[in-house]
Design an enzyme around this catalytic site. Sequence first.
Site, PDB file in Angstrom:
ATOM      1  N   GLU A 142      -4.416   3.374   6.237  1.00  0.00           N
ATOM      2  CA  GLU A 142      -4.157   3.008   4.879  1.00  0.00           C
ATOM      3  C   GLU A 142      -4.831   4.213   4.117  1.00  0.00           C
ATOM      4  O   GLU A 142      -4.562   4.566   3.189  1.00  0.00           O
ATOM      5  CB  GLU A 142      -4.914   1.628   4.675  1.00  0.00           C
ATOM      6  CG  GLU A 142      -4.811   1.109   3.188  1.00  0.00           C
ATOM      7  CD  GLU A 142      -5.250  -0.296   2.908  1.00  0.00           C
ATOM      8  OE1 GLU A 142      -5.009  -0.938   3.793  1.00  0.00           O
ATOM      9  OE2 GLU A 142      -5.791  -0.171   2.173  1.00  0.00           O
ATOM     10  N   ARG A 155       0.742  -1.249  -0.068  1.00  0.00           N
ATOM     11  CA  ARG A 155       0.114  -0.055  -0.003  1.00  0.00           C
ATOM     12  C   ARG A 155       0.869   1.174  -0.008  1.00  0.00           C
ATOM     13  O   ARG A 155       0.541   2.276   0.782  1.00  0.00           O
ATOM     14  CB  ARG A 155      -0.822   0.060   1.354  1.00  0.00           C
ATOM     15  CG  ARG A 155      -1.909  -1.176   1.337  1.00  0.00           C
ATOM     16  CD  ARG A 155      -2.913  -1.319   0.288  1.00  0.00           C
ATOM     17  NE  ARG A 155      -3.433  -2.568   0.613  1.00  0.00           N
ATOM     18  CZ  ARG A 155      -3.067  -3.612   0.096  1.00  0.00           C
ATOM     19  NH1 ARG A 155      -2.184  -3.551  -1.006  1.00  0.00           N
ATOM     20  NH2 ARG A 155      -3.865  -4.762   0.159  1.00  0.00           N
ATOM     21  N   SER A 159     -10.315  -1.249   4.399  1.00  0.00           N
ATOM     22  CA  SER A 159      -9.556  -1.309   5.444  1.00  0.00           C
ATOM     23  C   SER A 159      -8.972   0.040   5.977  1.00  0.00           C
ATOM     24  O   SER A 159      -8.470   0.638   5.000  1.00  0.00           O
ATOM     25  CB  SER A 159      -8.432  -2.323   5.134  1.00  0.00           C
ATOM     26  OG  SER A 159      -9.181  -3.554   5.389  1.00  0.00           O
TER      27      SER A 159
END
Length: 327
Positions: free
Chosen positions: A315, A176, A245
């Site tokens: 994230e 990520r 998420s």
Amino acid sequence: MNMIEPTQFISEELRGTLRRNVAMNRHTSWRAGGYAEKVYQPADLADLMVFLHTLPADELVIAVGLGSNLLVRDGGFHGTVLLLHAALTEMHIEADGSLYAQAGISGAKLARFAAKHNLIGAEFFAGIPGTLGGMLAMNAGCYGSETWGLVKNVQTLMHNGKLLEREPNDYEIGYRHVALKKQSKFLENNDACNSISLLIHQEEFFVGARLHMPSGDGDFARREIKSLLSKRITSQPLNLPNAGSVFRNPPNGYAARLIEQCGLKNLQIGGARVSEQHANFIVNVGSATAADIENLINEVQTSVQHKTGIYLHPEVRIIGEYASNHE
Ligand SMILES: Cc1cc2nc3c(=O)[nH]c(=O)nc-3n(C[C@H](O)[C@H](O)[C@H](O)COP(=O)(O)OP(=O)(O)OC[C@H]3O[C@@H](n4cnc5c(N)ncnc54)[C@H](O)[C@@H]3O)c2cc1C
């Protein structure tokens, strides 16, 4: 590195749509947050090049796809949002068999198009509710696959409208995380006060990519897509607005498990709640402000660190200013 100057198109009139004071809750999957001062939806790539060329060099600009990983603070974003999902939508198979797609193509379309052309390996995109541009920026992935695992090269636009072609080698690519090597074009800052991943300024935007995948059985790919999608329906709270998420998984662990172990499921601040179904999701239960969501992110992060010693990195990306009444 190939480069095309926007001056090639400069005699053209702008053909896109420029709007002012646009509520970004309509363009983010959390359905919360403030206004953007300006939003430009280009007509196509050439139009976007001309538009960028007209902007002052110090104009704050950010590309937004489907807003499925983004929170705009309640005080709004004082700059220009480039809204790319309905704009950069070309996709075709190239002579060498690679798949070319522009940044506004959704993960679902990309996965189905690849399967239709008997290309294997793009199935995981189907469950990610973002655009190719957002997936390149985030190195989005799931079920063991990541976006950059398929990238042959990318097309980017600089802040001044120049079109470049870049190789994966030009980037530092991780979980990520994607950043241009040497020059930190996608500046990320870990704000010392609240440890939220802030996006300060973007100087280069993804506008397209060539993906390479092996040939195979398109029917198999379609079955795989179906099965991945049904897995998601049972494990994620898709009935309430969310951004997937919230935290990256820590090394050798799962953020959701840690949050659950700390007893934080259902913790609620204002209209933002830690999901009962998936503890790494924060859902908007009706009228969450961006501050509710950000405060809950901070609360979860502090609690988990206090109880386990593990720091959870967000994230999701947060942009904009706090509202004037922010505490
Ligand atoms: C229900 C749900 C499930 C999800 N599941 C997953 C998953 O399995 N795996 C996963 O990785 N993510 C997942 N996500 C998160 C999200 O979908 C991904 O991060 C996706 O890549 C974001 O794409 P987007 O187009 O919506 O980007 P946005 O949210 O619009 O933007 C995200 C970031 O990318 C930048 N960006 C967007 N477009 C460009 C561009 N063209 N050039 C440069 N920067 C750009 C933005 O500036 C911002 O910093 C999920 C989200 C939801 C809501």
